[in-house]
Design an enzyme around this catalytic site. Structure first.
Site, short mmCIF file in Angstrom:
data_model
loop_
_atom_site.label_atom_id
_atom_site.label_comp_id
_atom_site.label_asym_id
_atom_site.label_seq_id
_atom_site.Cartn_x
_atom_site.Cartn_y
_atom_site.Cartn_z
N HIS A 193 74.05 29.33 23.45
CA HIS A 193 74.36 30.18 24.61
C HIS A 193 74.56 29.36 25.88
O HIS A 193 73.92 29.59 26.90
CB HIS A 193 73.26 31.23 24.83
N HIS A 228 62.22 33.26 28.75
CA HIS A 228 63.32 32.71 27.94
C HIS A 228 63.06 33.09 26.49
O HIS A 228 63.11 34.28 26.15
CB HIS A 228 63.40 31.21 28.18
N LYS A 261 57.68 42.85 34.47
CA LYS A 261 58.99 42.56 33.88
C LYS A 261 58.98 43.19 32.49
O LYS A 261 58.06 42.96 31.71
CB LYS A 261 59.16 41.04 33.72
N PHE A 265 64.81 42.82 28.54
CA PHE A 265 65.84 43.37 29.42
C PHE A 265 66.17 42.38 30.53
O PHE A 265 65.33 41.61 30.96
CB PHE A 265 65.35 44.68 30.06
N HIS A 267 69.19 39.59 32.37
CA HIS A 267 69.77 38.29 31.99
C HIS A 267 70.32 37.62 33.24
O HIS A 267 70.85 38.28 34.13
CB HIS A 267 70.91 38.48 30.97
N ARG A 276 75.78 39.97 22.83
CA ARG A 276 75.27 39.84 21.45
C ARG A 276 74.52 41.09 20.99
O ARG A 276 74.27 41.28 19.79
CB ARG A 276 74.34 38.63 21.37
N ASP A 318 66.99 39.63 22.84
CA ASP A 318 65.60 39.70 22.36
C ASP A 318 65.16 41.14 22.10
O ASP A 318 64.25 41.37 21.30
CB ASP A 318 64.66 39.04 23.38
N ARG A 343 68.41 27.98 17.34
CA ARG A 343 68.95 27.30 18.52
C ARG A 343 69.01 25.78 18.39
O ARG A 343 69.72 25.11 19.15
CB ARG A 343 68.12 27.70 19.76
N ARG A 362 70.33 14.25 37.88
CA ARG A 362 69.30 14.01 38.90
C ARG A 362 69.76 14.70 40.19
O ARG A 362 70.42 14.06 41.02
CB ARG A 362 69.15 12.50 39.09
#
Ligand code: SDX
Length: 382
Positions: A193, A228, A261, A265, A267, A276, A318, A343, A362
């Protein structure tokens, strides 16, 4: 003095090119090396998608057969890796087991490679390392769940392809085709992704010319976080809290009052829904029918419609994958390790892309600490 243009969380900042995947929120689409992920999920085995991410093209029958032969050769859980996992406290988070196992595999593979200047590896070495992790992670994840259940590990079967063998090693029984298909689709959807937090972590580590294993271990640490990868595990905790569809309203009233949260839900990139989700929801629907669990579908759909109508925040991958993995029989703690197994293909594709056109990552920062000050009585050397 003009205020610096700080982009907290690098939101909206484009830091490099990538040819691995294209996430397009405007069209709500996701392409892996140009192919829509929906088409790949509906037609390809996960092994073929792994090949596509690494090489840029789908494999020929011969190339797929070669990859499958190599994957079969490395799908066993090495005894020393199992011993390392057994040293991890049984009540540690499974992502710590996965990280420990990958660290040992990397240390063993890199032993004797001489100077640190060689660890970043050649393209062929990194491709071999990528396939090795791709092949062994199912055994690591399956063993982790079985260890927590007090069950012995199950040896892989060479007559089963990747998805079916993953389920075999986890449950010690051959899964129905509909379950294998749903699982295969989930692995493809989770594979890649673009510059998500864990992938970008892998690229930062790679940009110092460190090794692939160090980059993957760092990415595992990033994926563990509930904002994540840890969200699919959190979705099931929410389902357990709510219980039935009838409880959604009161539960949501309280959760939103507490400014919680709602995991699964929202993104950072997709703001009108995750491209997806429809494909994973279709897989979830087939599992709901297969297991006769309309109650799961009712809770899923009620929470989605309530939250979207109240906050205009849409489900991410998710949200459907959590209940799908639960129906397949995976323990909630196993969900994020499953995300790692998928992943690792995207991470390693990005690691090789970063090495092919590297620049040390950096960024700058704007100092807002105390003004310059000095130690009392200090006298500089003459
Ligand atoms: C993944 O980047 C990727 O591609 C990741 C991923 C991949 O494949 O690699 O897609 C996988 O990580 C999916 C995301 C999984 N995480 C979750 O489901 C955790 C819950 N989601 C939220 O934490 C949030 O939506 C983020 C972190 C995913 C994205 O947040 P943003 O874009 O940084 O937006 P934000 O947190 O600043 O939220 C904007 C507003 C805030 O309200 P205010 O403070 O302005 O009033 O929306 C609210 C947030 O509180 N909000 C939510 C919410 N998501 C956003 N409120 C409640 N529940 C939520 N889930």
């Amino acid at each position: 003095m003009t205020e610096p243009d700080i982009k907290k969380g690098l939101a909206g900042v484009v830091v490099d090119y990538t040819a691995v995947s294209k996430v397009n929120p405007e069209t709500n689409s996701l392409l892996y090396r140009g192919y829509p992920v929906q088409e790949l999920a509906a037609t390809q085995p996960f092994e073929a998608v792994a090949y596509l991410l690494w090489h840029g093209e789908l494999p020929t029958d011969v190339q797929l057969a070669q990859l499958r032969a190599t994957e079969r050769a490395y799908r066993h859980l090495p005894a020393d890796v199992r011993a390392a996992i057994d040293l991890v406290p049984i009540d540690a988070h499974p992502m710590d087991e996965v990280r420990t196992a990958v660290s040992l595999i990397g240390a063993r593979d890199l032993a004797g490679t001489g100077s640190v200047l060689e660890v970043s590896g050649s393209v062929d070495e990194n491709l071999a390392r990528s396939i090795r992790l791709f092949a062994v992670l199912p055994a690591i994840v399956a063993y982790g769940q079985r260890r927590r259940r007090g069950q012995q590990p199950v040896a892989p079967r060479d007559d089963l392809d990747y998805a079916a063998n993953f389920l075999w090693m986890t449950f010690d029984e051959q899964a129905d085709d509909v379950v294998v298909d749903a699982f295969n689709r989930s692995m493809i959807l989770y594979a890649e992704h673009s510059f998500n937090a864990s992938t970008f972590t892998a690229r930062v580590v790679t940009s110092t010319l460190s090794d692939l294993y160090s980059a993957v271990v760092a990415a595992i640490g990033a994926l563990k976080g509930p904002l994540h990868g840890g969200a699919n595990e959190a979705v099931l905790h929410i389902f357990d809290e709510i219980g039935t569809a009838e409880n959604v309203g009161p539960w949501l009233d309280q959760a939103l009052a507490e400014k919680r949260k709602i995991m699964g839900f929202g993104h950072r990139v997709y703001k009108k829904g995750d491209s997806r989700v429809p494909t994973m929801k279709t897989a979830l629907d087939t599992l709901v029918e297969h297991y006769g669990r309309r109650d799961v579908a009712a809770l899923y759909e009620t929470l989605e419609s309530e939250f979207v109508s109240r906050k205009g925040i849409y489900p991410n991958l998710d949200y459907p994958s959590g209940p799908a993995y639960n129906l397949m029989g995976f323990d909630t703690l196993t969900f994020t390790p499953l995300f790692v197994a998928a992943r690792v293909t995207g991470w390693t594709a990005h690691i090789m892309e970063q090495l092919a056109s590297n620049a040390l990552i950096r960024p700058l920062s704007e100092y807002n600490g105390p003004d310059e000050r000095h130690i009392e009585g200090y006298v500089a050397d003459a």
